[in-house]
Design a protein around this motif. Structure first.
Motif, PDB file in Angstrom:
ATOM      1  N   SER A 255      57.178  96.321 130.343  1.00 34.72           N
ATOM      2  CA  SER A 255      56.185  96.276 131.420  1.00 34.72           C
ATOM      3  C   SER A 255      55.738  97.684 131.801  1.00 34.72           C
ATOM      4  CB  SER A 255      56.726  95.509 132.627  1.00 34.72           C
ATOM      5  OG  SER A 255      57.933  96.046 133.112  1.00 34.72           O
ATOM      6  N   LEU A 256      56.448  98.329 132.721  1.00 31.90           N
ATOM      7  CA  LEU A 256      55.976  99.627 133.224  1.00 31.90           C
ATOM      8  C   LEU A 256      56.897 100.771 132.834  1.00 31.90           C
ATOM      9  CD1 LEU A 256      54.317 101.475 135.210  1.00 31.90           C
ATOM     10  CD2 LEU A 256      55.951 100.786 136.957  1.00 31.90           C
ATOM     11  N   TYR A 262      55.984 105.994 140.604  1.00 32.70           N
ATOM     12  CA  TYR A 262      56.867 104.836 140.402  1.00 32.70           C
ATOM     13  C   TYR A 262      58.285 105.254 140.005  1.00 32.70           C
ATOM     14  CZ  TYR A 262      53.020 101.744 141.275  1.00 32.70           C
ATOM     15  OH  TYR A 262      51.996 101.088 141.902  1.00 32.70           O
ATOM     16  N   TYR A 280      61.802  98.177 147.970  1.00 33.62           N
ATOM     17  CA  TYR A 280      60.635  98.761 147.305  1.00 33.62           C
ATOM     18  C   TYR A 280      59.556  99.153 148.313  1.00 33.62           C
ATOM     19  CZ  TYR A 280      62.463  97.243 142.745  1.00 33.62           C
ATOM     20  OH  TYR A 280      63.228  97.074 141.613  1.00 33.62           O
ATOM     21  N   PHE A 288      55.154 107.729 149.061  1.00 29.47           N
ATOM     22  CA  PHE A 288      53.743 108.028 149.288  1.00 29.47           C
ATOM     23  C   PHE A 288      53.612 109.232 150.229  1.00 29.47           C
ATOM     24  CE2 PHE A 288      50.176 107.629 152.204  1.00 29.47           C
ATOM     25  CZ  PHE A 288      49.144 107.863 151.308  1.00 29.47           C
ATOM     26  N   CYS A 365      51.346  93.932 134.338  1.00 36.90           N
ATOM     27  CA  CYS A 365      52.326  94.236 135.404  1.00 36.90           C
ATOM     28  C   CYS A 365      51.916  93.563 136.719  1.00 36.90           C
ATOM     29  CB  CYS A 365      52.521  95.729 135.642  1.00 36.90           C
ATOM     30  SG  CYS A 365      53.271  96.581 134.260  1.00 36.90           S
ATOM     31  N   SER A 370      51.115  92.899 143.634  1.00 36.98           N
ATOM     32  CA  SER A 370      49.866  93.349 143.029  1.00 36.98           C
ATOM     33  C   SER A 370      49.376  92.259 142.076  1.00 36.98           C
ATOM     34  CB  SER A 370      50.122  94.661 142.284  1.00 36.98           C
ATOM     35  OG  SER A 370      48.993  95.023 141.549  1.00 36.98           O
ATOM     36  N   LEU A 399      45.978 107.021 148.415  1.00 37.42           N
ATOM     37  CA  LEU A 399      46.162 105.752 149.138  1.00 37.42           C
ATOM     38  C   LEU A 399      45.070 104.753 148.729  1.00 37.42           C
ATOM     39  CD1 LEU A 399      47.764 104.175 151.266  1.00 37.42           C
ATOM     40  CD2 LEU A 399      46.178 105.041 152.981  1.00 37.42           C
ATOM     41  N   LEU A 402      46.030 103.359 145.416  1.00 32.13           N
ATOM     42  CA  LEU A 402      47.154 102.409 145.515  1.00 32.13           C
ATOM     43  C   LEU A 402      46.711 101.083 146.123  1.00 32.13           C
ATOM     44  CD1 LEU A 402      50.163 104.610 146.698  1.00 32.13           C
ATOM     45  CD2 LEU A 402      49.793 103.618 144.429  1.00 32.13           C
ATOM     46  N   HIS A 405      45.334  98.324 144.063  1.00 32.64           N
ATOM     47  CA  HIS A 405      46.217  97.450 143.284  1.00 32.64           C
ATOM     48  C   HIS A 405      46.408  96.109 143.971  1.00 32.64           C
ATOM     49  CE1 HIS A 405      47.377 101.364 141.603  1.00 32.64           C
ATOM     50  NE2 HIS A 405      47.597 100.669 140.506  1.00 32.64           N
ATOM     51  N   THR A 406      46.050  96.076 145.247  1.00 30.83           N
ATOM     52  CA  THR A 406      46.319  94.855 146.006  1.00 30.83           C
ATOM     53  C   THR A 406      45.041  94.069 146.297  1.00 30.83           C
ATOM     54  OG1 THR A 406      46.098  96.028 148.097  1.00 30.83           O
ATOM     55  CG2 THR A 406      48.293  95.956 147.141  1.00 30.83           C
ATOM     56  N   ASN A 471      60.607 105.611 135.361  1.00 32.02           N
ATOM     57  CA  ASN A 471      60.977 104.243 135.704  1.00 32.02           C
ATOM     58  C   ASN A 471      60.653 103.396 134.470  1.00 32.02           C
ATOM     59  OD1 ASN A 471      60.695 101.516 136.471  1.00 32.02           O
ATOM     60  ND2 ASN A 471      59.812 101.992 138.476  1.00 32.02           N
ATOM     61  N   ASP A 473      60.828  99.846 133.212  1.00 27.77           N
ATOM     62  CA  ASP A 473      61.014  98.442 133.615  1.00 27.77           C
ATOM     63  C   ASP A 473      62.056  98.313 134.726  1.00 27.77           C
ATOM     64  OD1 ASP A 473      59.312  97.995 131.521  1.00 27.77           O
ATOM     65  OD2 ASP A 473      60.665  96.739 130.361  1.00 27.77           O
ATOM     66  N   GLY A 474      62.082  99.282 135.636  1.00 33.16           N
ATOM     67  CA  GLY A 474      63.000  99.194 136.763  1.00 33.16           C
ATOM     68  C   GLY A 474      64.322  99.909 136.559  1.00 33.16           C
TER      69      GLY A 474
HETATM   70  C1  LIG Z   1      51.668 102.826 150.375  1.00 35.50           C
HETATM   71  C2  LIG Z   1      50.971 101.603 149.866  1.00 35.50           C
HETATM   72  C3  LIG Z   1      51.534 101.180 148.543  1.00 35.50           C
HETATM   73  C4  LIG Z   1      50.841  99.955 147.967  1.00 35.50           C
HETATM   74  C5  LIG Z   1      51.215  99.868 146.529  1.00 35.50           C
HETATM   75  C6  LIG Z   1      51.029  98.516 145.936  1.00 35.50           C
HETATM   76  C7  LIG Z   1      51.169  98.575 144.445  1.00 35.50           C
HETATM   77  C8  LIG Z   1      52.271  97.693 143.952  1.00 35.50           C
HETATM   78  C9  LIG Z   1      52.309  97.704 142.451  1.00 35.50           C
HETATM   79  C10 LIG Z   1      53.622  97.202 141.952  1.00 35.50           C
HETATM   80  C11 LIG Z   1      53.675  97.285 140.457  1.00 35.50           C
HETATM   81  C12 LIG Z   1      55.031  96.977 139.970  1.00 35.50           C
HETATM   82  C13 LIG Z   1      55.124  97.103 138.494  1.00 35.50           C
HETATM   83  C14 LIG Z   1      56.421  96.546 138.031  1.00 35.50           C
HETATM   84  C15 LIG Z   1      57.471  97.285 137.736  1.00 35.50           C
HETATM   85  C16 LIG Z   1      58.777  96.673 137.356  1.00 35.50           C
HETATM   86  O1  LIG Z   1      59.045  96.970 136.027  1.00 35.50           O
HETATM   87  C17 LIG Z   1      59.883  97.240 138.226  1.00 35.50           C
HETATM   88  C18 LIG Z   1      61.167  96.462 138.027  1.00 35.50           C
HETATM   89  O2  LIG Z   1      61.100  95.242 138.644  1.00 35.50           O
HETATM   90  N1  LIG Z   1      59.528  97.189 139.626  1.00 35.50           N
HETATM   91  C19 LIG Z   1      59.293  98.290 140.316  1.00 35.50           C
HETATM   92  C20 LIG Z   1      58.850  98.116 141.737  1.00 35.50           C
HETATM   93  O3  LIG Z   1      59.443  99.406 139.863  1.00 35.50           O
END
Ligand SMILES: CCCCCCCCCCCCC/C=C/[C@@H](O)[C@H](CO)NC(C)=O
Ligand code: ATP
Ligand code: CA
Length: 513
Positions: A255-256, A262, A280, A288, A365, A370, A399, A402, A405-406, A471, A473-474
C-alpha cells in the motif's frame, strides 16, 4: 421449457408469499407472485408488483439438498435435473471456492475485537458454506509470519485468512511471499531477481485501525462482505513492492511507502498504541504542526506508455481494463526479454529537493479516513506505484493538500506537488550523499578542514539535516536510503476490486434444490 437455459422451474412458498423460482447453469431467479384478491379475486401469476430477483450461481453461498419431505414437494413442479446440466451447475457453484483455510487472528489489532468478529460474524458463514478451517490466534508479533514461513503445511490449504489490520496482513503476506521464494530457490536479497508469484490466495477480515488494504480492494471494511468474497472464491491479483537497502532485502509493501509526513506520523503513533485507532489522529495533528521537511534525492524509472497516469481519473474498479492488460502483457513477455534487460535500457529521472512528504502508493490507499485514498487513480495490479512528491511549502498550503485527501478536490493540483507513475524508484537522504565527509575523515583531515567542508556542503554551519523514517505499510523501516521495485501481480486476494454497485444484496440466498 428450453432445456439449456431453463433447467428447473418451481413455486416456492416463503412466509406466506409465493415465488416462482427458476434455475439454470448460471442464474437462480425468483419472482414474487402476487395474489390480488382485492381486484380480481384470483391469483395473478407473473405480476411484477414486488419485483424480480436473481443471483449468479457462482455467488450462492450454500446449497443444501433436501430429502422428500422438502417444502418443494408441495408444488410438485421440480424435475430431476439431467446429469450433465447438473454437473455444469455443480461446477459453476464450486469453481475456485476454497474448501480448507488457514486462519490467523490478531487478538490485539484495532479495537482488540478480532477474535469476537471472527467467532460471531465469520465462522458461521464459513461453516454454512462447508469450509473447514484451522484457526491460530497469534500469541506475539510475527507469530503468523514465522509460522507461515517455516512451519505451516501449506499443501493442505486453499487459502490463508488474516483477521486484523494492515500490519497483520503484512505479516501474512511476508510469510507467504518469503516461503514461496525459499521453495523456488529465489534469492530475495537480490533486487534483480524475478520473484515467484504466490499460489495461495489471502483473505482479509478487517479488524484493524486503518484497514486500508481491505478497503481499497473490496470498497468497505465490513467483515461479513469480506467473508462472502472468500466463500465465493473471488480472486484479485495485487502488486507487491520489494524494498532493499543496497544488497539487503528490507521488506515488501503493497500500500503506502511514506517518508516525511507519514513516516513521522507512524513513528509518533507507535508510542501511542495503547490509544487504539485514535493514535493516528493525535500523531497526525502533532506531525502537521511540527512541519518538518527533509532533503534528499529521488530517482525513478517511469512506467511505460499504456499504463495511464496518476491524474487520468481512471479509477481501478472490479475487472479493471488496465490491470487486465497487465496480466496479458505478462503472459506475452514471459519468453521475451527479462525484466532487468528491458529496465537497463530505460532512463532514470532524478529529482533533488526539500520534501515534506515522499509517498509511493501502489494502490489507491483508500480507507475510511480518506475514501478516495492517497492516489485515487492508482491500480491494484498494473505493476506500477504512484510516486507523490510534496515539496517544502507553507503550513497552510500543506493543510490544503492534506484536506483534499478527505474531499473530492484533486490533491495533486498544487504547484508544490508532483506525481509520477513508476516501476522502480530510489531515495537517498541528503546526508548520505555527502560521501566527502567520510572521505575527509578517512583521509585524516584536521577538525578545521573537516568542519569547513561540511559548512560548504550544508550552507548553514552546523545544521546537519535531520532524517525521517519510511512508513512501509504501517511498519517503520530501519534504513532511510532505499531502492524499490514493483513486482506485478505477485499475490492474489480473495476479493474482486471495488464494485460500483453493491452486489451482495441478494447474495445470501440459501436455496433448496
Ligand atoms: C491535519 C489534517 C490531516 C488530514 C489527513 C487525512 C489524510 C489521511 C490519509 C490516510 C492514508 C493512509 C494510508 C494507509 C497507510 C497504511 O499502510 C498504514 C498502516 O495501516 N496506516 C497509516 C496511518 O500509516
Ligand atoms: N498476538 C499479538 N500480540 C502482539 N502483537 C501482535 C500479535 N499478533 C500480531 N501482532 C502485531 O500487531 C500489529 C498491529 O496489528 P494490526 O495490523 O492487526 O492492527 P492495527 O495496527 O491496529 O491496524 P492497522 O495496521 O490497520 O493500522 C501487527 O504489526 C502485528 O505484527
Ligand atoms: Ca499498482
Amino acid at each position: 421449457m428450453e432445456k439449456q437455459s431453463r433447467l428447473l422451474c418451481s413455486e416456492l412458498c416463503v412466509q406466506r408469499r409465493l415465488f416462482e423460482v427458476t434455475l439454470n447453469c448460471t442464474v437462480l431467479a425468483w419472482k414474487d407472485i402476487q395474489i390480488d384478491k382485492k381486484h380480481t379475486g384470483r391469483a395473478i401469476y407473473g405480476a411484477v408488483k414486488a419485483g424480480s430477483h436473481c443471483v449468479p450461481v457462482c455467488e450462492i453461498i450454500a446449497v443444501q439438498e433436501k430429502e422428500d419431505d422438502s417444502p418443494c414437494k408441495d408444488t410438485g413442479k421440480w424435475q430431476k435435473v439431467p446429469q450433465s446440466p447438473a454437473d455444469s451447475c455443480q461446477h459453476a457453484f464450486t469453481a475456485n471456492r476454497p474448501k480448507y483455510l488457514l486462519v490467523y487472528i490478531n487478538p490485539y489489532g484495532g479495537k482488540q475485537r478480532g477474535k469476537q468478529i471472527y467467532d460471531h460474524k465469520v465462522a458461521p458463514i464459513f461453516s454454512r458454506a462447508s469450509i473447514s478451517t484451522d484457526v491460530i490466534v497469534t500469541e506475539h508479533a510475527n507469530h503468523a509470519r514465522d509460522h507461515l514461513k517455516m512451519e505451516a503445511d501449506l499443501k493442505k490449504y486453499d487459502g490463508v485468512v488474516c483477521v486484523g489490520g494492515d500490519g497483520m496482513f503484512s505479516e501474512i503476506m511476508h510469510g507467504l511471499v518469503s516461503r514461496t521464494q525459499q521453495e523456488a530457490g529465489v534469492d530475495d536479497n537480490s533486487m534483480e531477481e524475478t520473484l515467484m508469484p504466490c499460489g495461495l490466495r489471502i483473505g482479509i477480515i478487517p479488524a484493524g485501525s486503518t484497514d486500508c488494504i481491505c478497503y481499497a480492494t473490496v470498497g468497505s471494511n465490513d467483515p461479513v462482505t469480506s467473508a462472502l468474497h472468500i466463500v465465493v472464491g473471488d480472486s484479485q491479483p495485487m502488486d507487491v513492492c520489494s524494498v532493499h537497502n543496497e544488497d539487503h532485502f528490507l521488506r515488501y509493501s503493497v500500500s503506502l511507502l511514506g517518508y516525511g509526513f507519514y513516516g513521522d506520523v507512524l513513528t509518533d503513533s507507535e508510542r501511542k498504541r495503547w490509544m487504539g485507532p485514535a493514535r493516528y489522529d493525535i500523531s497526525g495533528v502533532k506531525t502537521f504542526l511540527s512541519h518538518r521537511y527533509y532533503e534528499g534525492t529521488v530517482s525513478f524509472l517511469p512506467a511505460e506508455g499504456n499504463s495511464g497516469t496518476p491524474r487520468d481519473k481512471m479509477q481501478c474498479r472490479s475487472g479493471c481494463s488496465i490491470c487486465q492488460q497487465t496480466s496479458s502483457d505478462k503472459l506475452v513477455s514471459k519468453n521475451e526479454d527479462s525484466v532487468s534487460d528491458a529496465e537497463c535500457r530505460d532512463t532514470w529521472t532524478v529529482i533533488r529537493g526539500k520534501f515534506l512528504a515522499i509517498n509511493a502508493a501502489s494502490m489507491s490507499c483508500a480507507c475510511p479516513r480518506s475514501p478516495k485514498g492517497l492516489s485515487p487513480s492508482a491500480h491494484l495490479a498494473d505493476g506500477t506505484t504512484d510516486l507523490i512528491l510534496v515539496r517544502k511549502c507553507s503550513r497552510l498550503n500543506f493543510l490544503r493538500h492534506l484536506l483534499r485527501h478527505t474531499n473530492k478536490d484533486d490533491q495533486f493540483d498544487h504547484s508544490f506537488v508532483e506525481v509520477y507513475r513508476v516501476k522502480q524508484f530510489r531515495f537517498t537522504p541528503r546526508y548520505q550523499e555527502c560521501d566527502s565527509e567520510v572521505d575527509l575523515r578517512e583521509s585524516g583531515a584536521t577538525g578545521k578542514q573537516f568542519l569547513s567542508q561540511i559548512c560548504r556542503e550544508h550552507r548553514a554551519c552546523g545544521c546537519m539535516p535531520s532524517q525521517s523514517n519510511w512508513n512501509c505499510d504501517g511498519e517503520i523501516l530501519p534504513h532511510t536510503a532505499i531502492q524499490v521495485r514493483v513486482h506485478s501481480q505477485l499475490i492474489k486476494l480473495f476479493a474482486r476490486g471495488i464494485e460500483e454497485q453493491p452486489v451482495f444484496e441478494d447474495l445470501y440466498a440459501h436455496c433448496a434444490i
